[in-house]
Each structure stands twice: as C-alpha cells, then as structure tokens.
Design an enzyme around this catalytic site. Structure first.
Site, mmCIF file in Angstrom:
data_model
loop_
_atom_site.group_PDB
_atom_site.id
_atom_site.type_symbol
_atom_site.label_atom_id
_atom_site.label_comp_id
_atom_site.label_asym_id
_atom_site.label_seq_id
_atom_site.Cartn_x
_atom_site.Cartn_y
_atom_site.Cartn_z
ATOM 1 N N GLU A 119 0.786 -1.241 0.000
ATOM 2 C CA GLU A 119 0.000 0.000 0.000
ATOM 3 C C GLU A 119 0.818 1.292 0.000
ATOM 4 O O GLU A 119 0.606 2.150 0.848
ATOM 5 C CB GLU A 119 -0.922 0.021 1.235
ATOM 6 C CG GLU A 119 -1.932 -1.089 1.251
ATOM 7 C CD GLU A 119 -2.816 -1.059 2.489
ATOM 8 O OE1 GLU A 119 -4.024 -1.257 2.329
ATOM 9 O OE2 GLU A 119 -2.306 -0.863 3.614
HETATM 10 C C1 TNX Z 1 -4.593 -3.851 4.710
HETATM 11 S S1 TNX Z 1 -3.055 -6.374 4.579
HETATM 12 C C2 TNX Z 1 -3.325 -3.662 5.208
HETATM 13 C C3 TNX Z 1 -3.143 -3.238 6.606
HETATM 14 C C4 TNX Z 1 -4.466 -3.013 7.277
HETATM 15 C C5 TNX Z 1 -5.405 -4.123 6.893
HETATM 16 C C6 TNX Z 1 -6.702 -4.120 7.604
HETATM 17 C C7 TNX Z 1 -1.966 -5.339 4.292
HETATM 18 C C8 TNX Z 1 -0.748 -5.836 3.726
HETATM 19 N N1 TNX Z 1 -2.190 -4.051 4.536
HETATM 20 O O1 TNX Z 1 -2.347 -2.088 6.679
HETATM 21 O O2 TNX Z 1 -4.259 -2.997 8.644
HETATM 22 O O3 TNX Z 1 -5.648 -4.029 5.514
HETATM 23 O O4 TNX Z 1 -7.417 -5.284 7.333
#
Ligand code: TNX
Length: 526
Positions: free
Chosen positions: A339
């Site tokens: 992300e």
């Molecule tokens: C996505 S899963 C994210 C996290 C959040 C999560 C909440 C992932 C690699 N990144 O930063 O906490 O969703 O479900």
C-alpha cells in the site's frame, strides 16, 4: 505373643503410612474419570486416525518412559507429567524401563520432522515423533485426549483421580510447512505476556509461525539500539491516542526463545517504504523534505513513505535489519512493501530490490506483501498474497508464496454485519468461508511446490486488547489451522463443525474469549 506382633505390625504400618501418605483410589475403579474426549474430535484432523477397543487408564502406577538424556524428549515428558498432574492430581513418575502402565515418548528420525504417531493401548501409550517438533505435536494431540481440567493452572484436587484415554492409533503429518498467524502489535500494542499466550494457542493448533507486524504509521514496537528515537517518540502512542509501548531487545529475545520452545518461529516485520509514519516522526532524515511529521493515531493507510532515493534511508534500514536479524532464530525478515501510494512503480521496484539485498546480507530470506510480486525477486524471497483481487498471473510466477487471502484468512474481517469489532474491506468472513478453501486453488497456474502454506493475519485497528483479539481469532484460527495442517482428503465442513463444537470445554478451560458462532453446536463444559 501373637497379639504383640500384630500390635507391632500395626504401629509399623501406621508409621509407614505417615511417611508415605496413603494414595487414594490407586486402582482403576468406579472413581476413574471416563474419557471425555472422543478420538474423532482431534483438531486439526489427523491424517490417519483408527479408533481401537478399550482404553488406557492413568493411575498412580503409571510411568513415563522417556530418554531424559535427549533434551527435546525430556521437555515433552515434563509437559505430559505436568498436564496429567493438573488433569488428575496424579504424579506420574519417570522410568527407564517399561511397567504395567507406561507412557512412552521417543523420537525416531523420519522424513518429516513434524510427523508423529500415537498408539494408545490398555497397557501402553506410545508417542513417537519423527523429530523434536513431531513429538511436541504428538503431545498436542494426546493433550486433546485427556481431561480438559489439565488446562487449568489452579485446579486443586481433593484426591487424585485416575482417568481414561480412549484406545486409538494415529499417524499424522502436516500438509504445509508454513502454518502461520500474524499479529499487528503496531496499531495497538500487546504485552509480551499477551503475545506468549497467543503463541501457546497457536501451538495447541499445531501452527508454527508467528509473524509480528512491529512497525506501522501508528507505532514502532521494538528497541533498536542504534536508533533510540524510534522507541522514544515512535512508540509513544497507538490507534485512538492511547499510550503505546515497545519490546526491549531483551524482552524480544525472551519471546523468541519462548516461541522456539513451542516450535513457533517468530517472523519480524518492519513495514516499508509505506506505513512508516512512526519512523518518519522519529528521524527527520528519512523524510524527503527533512522534516518529521507528528505521530499519527488514525487508521488511514497509504500516506507515508521513506525517502527512497536517499542513502540515509538505506543506512537506516541496514541498522534495523542487522539488529533485528540478530534477535531472531528463524530464517525470515518481513519487509512489508504494501500500500504505497506516493511512489512511482520504478521508485518502488528500486526500493524493494535494494532492501532484499540488505536482508540477504544479514543472512535472512525476505518476505513481502503481494505488491512485491511486480519486482524482480531473489529466488529466496517469499511473496505473501493478501489482496483477493490482484494480478494472479504475476503471483503465479512467485517461486515461494504464502497464502493469506483477505476474504478467507483475515481474522480482522467481521464475521457478519453485527460483529462489533473488525473491518470489512475484504467483505465479511464467516467461519465457513475461513474453512472452505484450498490453498492450491487460489492462484491459477502456480506450481504446487511454490506454495509454502497459509497465514492468518489479525490487524489491530479495532482490537485494543487480547480479549478482542481472541474474539476475532477464535474459532476462525482453528479453521485456518486445519486448512494448513490437514490433507485435502480430510477436508470436510460438516465433520469440522462437529469437531469444532467439541473444543468448547477446552477453550473455556483455557479462558479463550471465543465467538460462539451460531453455526456450531458448542459442547457444554462439565
Ligand atoms: C490492509 S493487509 C493492510 C493493513 C491493514 C489491513 C486491515 C496489508 C498488507 N495491509 O495495513 O491494517 O488491511 O485489514
């Protein structure tokens, strides 16, 4: 004369009895606790399980035959003795040879060190591990065949009570080598004791990896001696603005040793280049504008990033990876990679390539979230799939893959619309959805040998304490454990439902705050 002899004999016996307090109910008889467990309830489901006639009764005469010169065997022997003591008040003795009632524990090197066999017959229980882990898993299975009272630390027995274990033959081994859970200690901080308890609950389910998400926008949770501000300003808060916290290196090393003793490998994660506000707030030089942002206590994602074109960033990462690599015994270092919304794809690729080289230089294999599949990876780098809708062709080329699909394995997704905790970006994840999937069928075209296994992440935006964590994890963690351990042939939702309902007394004895899923007929504790 005869009377005198009788009198002397009574006095003598009385004295003996005082020195050796009489054992109450030494024989298997009406006071024997009947088996509470049904062999069919072992969870995760073993590969081979054949019920046999009869039962083994643990009595004061029962001995544990184990080679105490082997530390791994001796440790499991102590666990068995301690469990029996708590379950019944009986103190079973170690013995070098066999007796009329023997629990034999041993290791015979085999192909898969996590495999084990158990045979319970009326005169003998034998648990044979194909390696130290296998013997430990044999105990986790045997534990499920003994009274749940063994799970209470404080249970006091007025008198020791023999108990029965049903006769059975079990031959078992895991389907996947990676059977993991992840705990996000960054959004909310969890104490060392909380994490140790999570380790214990994983081990009961034969899970063998605990991935700790140690840094995110909201907090930095591990002491780095060369970068002390990380655990100063970087660890001060958590989501919602409550006080945060961090593990000292000594505490972390202690946690690693605790997990190792239960065959759980700690996988440390420092998420980067995004999810880094806590580090950015502590060290201005990690920011391209040279200015630190304030600490962050919200739950947005994607806004932060290291200055990826600056050498100061890589000097920092080298310090972090070096110190953390020195604290873990496992082969892995998770570098996040998810992300990042503020970098170009080229900047991102350059960053990941450079970080995987740093990780390798400190002797660890890099793990990263599935965004890293876009980058040219080292053969040892492991990709962790999480986005249900992602570029599957790219993932299919991963040489090593862990499956954590958000719509199956994410323990922080709500069970249903009424679940008070949790998120739903990947949809709701009811229990059956967490159970009914095959890790080999998620990424079309991938070579089965590339799939290391399964991991169930629990992100802690909405879970502020361990009670909340347990509510989201149980029962779904048990479903994931079975997906990871048991063979495809053994996979059966209806059979799983029944086995799961049978865990309620043990989980209650352990004090687990599990979600009483209405789909399950939870067996009452007696
Ligand atoms: C996505 S899963 C994210 C996290 C959040 C999560 C909440 C992932 C690699 N990144 O930063 O906490 O969703 O479900």
């Amino acid at each position: 004369m005869r009377k005198l002899f009788l009198f002397a004999a009574i006095v003598f016996l009385g004295a003996c009895a005082r020195r050796h307090p009489p054992v109450v109910a030494p024989q298997a008889g009406p006071t024997t606790v009947k088996p509470q467990a049904r062999v069919a309830d072992v969870l995760p489901r073993p590969a081979v399980l054949e019920p046999r006639d009869g039962e083994f009764v643990v009595t004061p005469q029962t001995v544990i035959a184990a080679d105490r010169s082997n530390a791994d065997v001796a440790r499991v022997a102590d666990m068995v003795a301690q469990y029996i003591k708590r379950a019944s008040g009986l103190a079973v003795k170690p013995s070098s040879g066999a007796a009329a009632s023997t629990i034999s524990l041993s290791i015979t090197a085999g192909e898969n060190p996590e495999a084990y066999q158990i045979t319970v017959a009326p005169d003998r229980i034998s648990v044979v591990g194909s390696g130290p882990a296998g013997l430990f898993y044999g105990f986790q299975t045997l534990r499920q065949l003994m009274p749940v009272a063994g799970e209470y630390e404080a249970l006091l027995f007025q008198q020791p009570r023999p108990f029965a274990i049903p006769a059975v033959h079990i031959a078992d081994e895991p389907r996947f080598e990676w059977r993991g859970a992840m705990l996000d200690v960054a959004r909310h901080f969890f104490s060392v004791d909380d994490v140790k308890r999570y380790v214990d609950l994983l081990a009961l389910h034969k899970m063998n990896r605990l991935h700790l998400h140690l840094a995110d926008d909201q907090g930095w949770r591990i002491e780095i001696k060369s970068r002390p501000a990380l655990t100063g300003i970087g660890a001060a808060t958590e989501v919602g603005g409550t006080p945060g916290g961090y593990y000292t290196q000594q505490q972390f090393a202690d946690l690693v040793a605790y997990a190792d003793a239960r065959f759980v490998t700690i996988v440390p994660e420092i998420d980067m280049p995004g999810h880094t506000n806590a580090a950015l707030s502590a060290y201005p030089e990690l920011n391209c504008n040279g200015t630190s942002p304030p600490p962050y206590t919200g739950t947005e994602v994607g806004f932060s990033a290291f200055c990826v074109d600056s050498d100061a960033t890589y000097a920092f990462i080298d310090d972090i990876v070096r110190e953390i690599a020195g604290l873990v015994t496992g082969a892995y270092f998770h570098a996040g990679g998810d992300e990042v919304k503020t970098l170009t794809p080229e900047q991102y690729a350059r960053f990941v390539s450079r970080v995987q080289t740093i990780v390798a230089s400190h002797g660890k294999q890099m793990v990263g979230w599935d965004e890293i599949a876009a980058v040219d990876l080292l053969p040892t780098t492991i990709v962790q799939h999480w986005r249900p809708k992602t570029d599957m062709d790219r993932l299919a080329r991963a040489r090593r893959l862990i499956l954590s699909p958000g719509d199956r394995a994410y323990l922080d997704m709500k069970y249903d619309d009424d679940t008070m905790l949790g998120l739903k970006w990947a949809g709701l994840v009811p229990l059956q959805q967490a159970y009914d999937w095959d890790p080999l069928k998620i990424v079309p075209g991938i070579a089965p040998a590339s799939i290391l296994g399964v991991e169930a992440p629990l992100w802690s935006e909405t879970t502020a304490n361990l009670r909340d964590v347990e509510f989201m994890a149980f029962p779904r963690l048990a479903a994931i454990a079975e997906v990871a351990w048991s063979s495809e042939k053994a996979h059966d939702w209806q059979a799983f439902r029944a086995r799961l309902g049978a865990q309620a007394p043990r989980w209650t004895a352990l004090g687990i705050n599990f979600y009483r899923d209405p789909q399950i007929d939870w067996r009452p504790i007696k």
